[in-house]
Design an enzyme around this catalytic site. Structure first.
Site, PDB file in Angstrom:
ATOM      1  N   ASP A 199       8.078  -2.648   5.479  1.00  0.00           N
ATOM      2  CA  ASP A 199       6.997  -1.742   5.861  1.00  0.00           C
ATOM      3  C   ASP A 199       7.265  -0.311   5.400  1.00  0.00           C
ATOM      4  O   ASP A 199       8.387   0.178   5.510  1.00  0.00           O
ATOM      5  CB  ASP A 199       6.844  -1.772   7.393  1.00  0.00           C
ATOM      6  CG  ASP A 199       5.656  -0.953   7.866  1.00  0.00           C
ATOM      7  OD1 ASP A 199       4.523  -1.371   7.606  1.00  0.00           O
ATOM      8  OD2 ASP A 199       5.869   0.106   8.475  1.00  0.00           O
ATOM      9  N   GLU A 237      23.150 -12.725  -0.638  1.00  0.00           N
ATOM     10  CA  GLU A 237      24.189 -13.538   0.025  1.00  0.00           C
ATOM     11  C   GLU A 237      23.617 -14.909   0.376  1.00  0.00           C
ATOM     12  O   GLU A 237      24.346 -15.837   0.707  1.00  0.00           O
ATOM     13  CB  GLU A 237      24.641 -12.872   1.339  1.00  0.00           C
ATOM     14  CG  GLU A 237      25.413 -11.581   1.136  1.00  0.00           C
ATOM     15  CD  GLU A 237      25.533 -10.780   2.438  1.00  0.00           C
ATOM     16  OE1 GLU A 237      25.218 -11.311   3.534  1.00  0.00           O
ATOM     17  OE2 GLU A 237      25.938  -9.605   2.347  1.00  0.00           O
TER      18      GLU A 237
HETATM   19  C1  GLC Z   1       2.203   0.048   7.332  1.00  0.00           C
HETATM   20  C2  GLC Z   1       1.477  -1.041   8.087  1.00  0.00           C
HETATM   21  C3  GLC Z   1       0.510  -0.400   9.030  1.00  0.00           C
HETATM   22  C4  GLC Z   1       1.284   0.467   9.999  1.00  0.00           C
HETATM   23  C5  GLC Z   1       2.145   1.487   9.252  1.00  0.00           C
HETATM   24  C6  GLC Z   1       3.156   2.130  10.158  1.00  0.00           C
HETATM   25  O1  GLC Z   1       1.349   0.762   6.509  1.00  0.00           O
HETATM   26  O2  GLC Z   1       0.870  -1.926   7.199  1.00  0.00           O
HETATM   27  O3  GLC Z   1      -0.249  -1.347   9.719  1.00  0.00           O
HETATM   28  O4  GLC Z   1       0.405   1.140  10.847  1.00  0.00           O
HETATM   29  O5  GLC Z   1       2.875   0.888   8.215  1.00  0.00           O
HETATM   30  O6  GLC Z   1       4.159   1.209  10.487  1.00  0.00           O
END
Ligand code: GLC
Length: 517
Positions: A199, A237
């Site tokens: 993310d 790994e």
């Molecule tokens: C990413 C996710 C989104 C979230 C953001 C903060 O963009 O896809 O849904 O709000 O990160 O974690």
């Protein structure tokens, strides 16, 4: 199983809260998702990507993680997650989970400890705590969800959060942070997880104290790559485990750096996702994509939607068909019939291109964006943080309709956490299953053919005129998409395998795609 399953995979994104509810509390969960695994196998999914499933106060739909090594009780238990992985594998479906390394939750043990430990403590070093400038925050950074990126705590210090205040940013210069995430990766790889979606991957390195140095203060700073080189060593790994980056960067050359051989395996193609419904712009995006990926040996990804953006059926039915951060879900006039036609054609385009393809739950049902969620039910932090000017992302997160003619449409036996429109009785999987002209039938047929003759590889463009995108793949399959106003004649002597809409004597109509052999 092929060594490189991920290079050509069809990956289905499960937004757990809204997929299927097994216990009747109105929230989707692992019990519900396990029961629907056969549906995903039947659809032709080679992998599922699940949005964060960890314990979370849900300030941002689970992207505020309170414990990276457990499962949110509303979703189930760790034992159920292990069962989910095992059952998915039994159906030949890989499992990709979401890891959120930029920020945690303000409820996580580390942050609670940091607040208690006070200024100057090692516990605060894991985050970004700073004194303010008098009454003002340490700097003027704004949160991506709106408002200041700093929040003051009772002892006077401020902490950084690029997203909501409930999502404090980690300090990636800190050894505890670096080591703990390696441990988190191993924790899930040990449990059989096949891939990690990373993310906000470009945001991890930042320096709120630095003088301007020509780089953005927190996006795509050079140092971020060291993190992913370490992560790649961890993934390597294990056998065949992959890293997938959420990397939103307009500059393709910078984007490509994340795909170097010792970093991530793939990254989401937001350039393609953002392209308007225009033959020139889509072709340019496809060419840009291949030009950045091919030299690196990294497969491209093709994405039409996810849990952060407006549903394609709605977006393609608007006057402005491009995607941009600010113009989503604003209730602008939408021609859903036109949008649906284009979304069907776009699906055949995305599935035919070389690389892997993502399908966000409900895309295969042609669900539209829900533009009219009552304000008091909106949950996305964007809505509140923007002072109710940005509606936010709830409209693409409404629980799926499975069966029946009224809400909750088999999603739950209770009341869904967001209301489902009355018109969705025609869009349930049950209603679409028996209709050969449905979106579901198109996705099933498309993914079936794709598994045999498409996926990873290369393409050769054909010239069928200005408004037409046409190319042939190694298997001999030709994809033709008519984005112009008038019908086009299809190349002769080929068998029509699949079309996104009816083809008549004049040829392939506007906003329609065909696969030929
Ligand atoms: C990413 C996710 C989104 C979230 C953001 C903060 O963009 O896809 O849904 O709000 O990160 O974690």
């Amino acid at each position: 199983m092929p060594k490189t399953w991920w290079r050509g995979a069809a990956i289905y994104q499960v937004y757990l809260r809204s997929f299927a509810d097994g216990n009747g509390d109105g929230f989707g969960d692992l019990a519900g998702a396990r029961a629907r695994l056969p549906y995903l196998a039947e659809l032709g999914a080679n992998a599922v990507w699940l949005n964060p499933w960890y314990p979370s106060p849900m300030a941002d739909g689970g992207y505020d993680v309170a414990d990276y090594r457990d499962i949110e009780p509303v979703f189930g238990t760790l034992a159920e997650a292990e069962k989910f992985i095992e059952e998915a594998h039994g159906l030949d479906i890989r499992v990709i989970i979401d890891v959120v390394p930029n920020h945690g939750s303000d409820q996580m043990a580390w942050f609670v400890e940091a607040l208690a430990a006070g200024p100057g403590s090692p516990a605060r070093e894991r985050f970004w705590f700073r004194p303010g400038r008098g009454e003002k925050p340490p700097n003027d950074w704004q949160s991506i969800f709106g408002g200041p990126a700093w929040t003051q705590v009772p002892d006077g210090e401020w902490y950084l959060h690029l997203f909501a205040p409930e999502q404090p940013d980690f300090n990636w210069n800190n050894a505890d942070v670096i080591e703990d995430f390696h441990d988190v990766l191993r924790f899930w790889f040990d449990r059989g997880v096949d891939g990690i979606r990373i993310d906000s991957a470009a945001l991890l390195i930042k320096d709120p104290d630095a003088e301007p140095d020509g780089q953005d203060p927190y996006t795509d700073r050079d140092g971020v790559h060291e993190i992913y080189r370490d992560w790649r060593r961890v993934a390597d790994e294990y056998d065949e485990r992959i890293l997938i980056g959420e990397v939103w960067l307009p500059d393709q050359e910078r984007f490509a750096r994340y795909l170097r051989a010792d970093e991530m395996h793939t990254a989401f193609n937001f350039d393609f996702l953002g392209s308007p419904w225009s033959p020139a712009e889509l072709r340019a995006s496809i060419e840009r994509t291949l030009a950045t990926h091919v030299p690196l040996g990294a497969p491209a990804t093709w994405v039409l939607s996810n849990h952060d953006v407006a549903r394609p059926v709605t977006r393609y039915g608007r006057a402005d068909t491009s995607w941009s951060n600010d113009d989503r879900r604003d209730g602008t006039a939408t021609d859903l019939e036109l949008g649906r036609r284009r979304a069907r054609a776009a699906a055949l385009l995305a599935m035919a291109l070389p690389g892997s393809v993502y399908v966000y739950q409900g895309e295969e049902l042609g669900l539209p964006e829900v533009d009219d969620i009552p304000d008091e039910l909106r949950q996305d932090p964007m809505w509140n943080r923007s002072g109710h000017t940005v509606p936010g992302r709830d409209g693409c997160r409404v629980p799926l309709p499975w069966s029946g003619s009224a809400p909750p449409y088999g999603f739950s036996t209770g009341e869904p956490w967001l209301p489902q429109p009355a018109a969705w009785k025609e869009l349930t999987t049950e209603a679409q299953e028996t209709d050969p002209g449905s979106m579901l039938a198109l996705y099933r047929a498309g993914l079936r053919i794709r598994a045999e003759c498409l996926g990873d590889g290369s393409l050769t463009w054909l010239d069928l005129g200005d408004g037409v995108l046409a190319f042939t793949r190694e298997s001999g399959l030709t994809c033709v998409v008519n984005l112009g106003p008038a019908p086009v004649a299809l190349p002769p002597d080929r068998e029509v395998l699949l079309t996104s809409g009816p083809v008549d004597v004049d040829g392939l109509p506007a906003d329609t795609a065909a696969w030929l052999r």
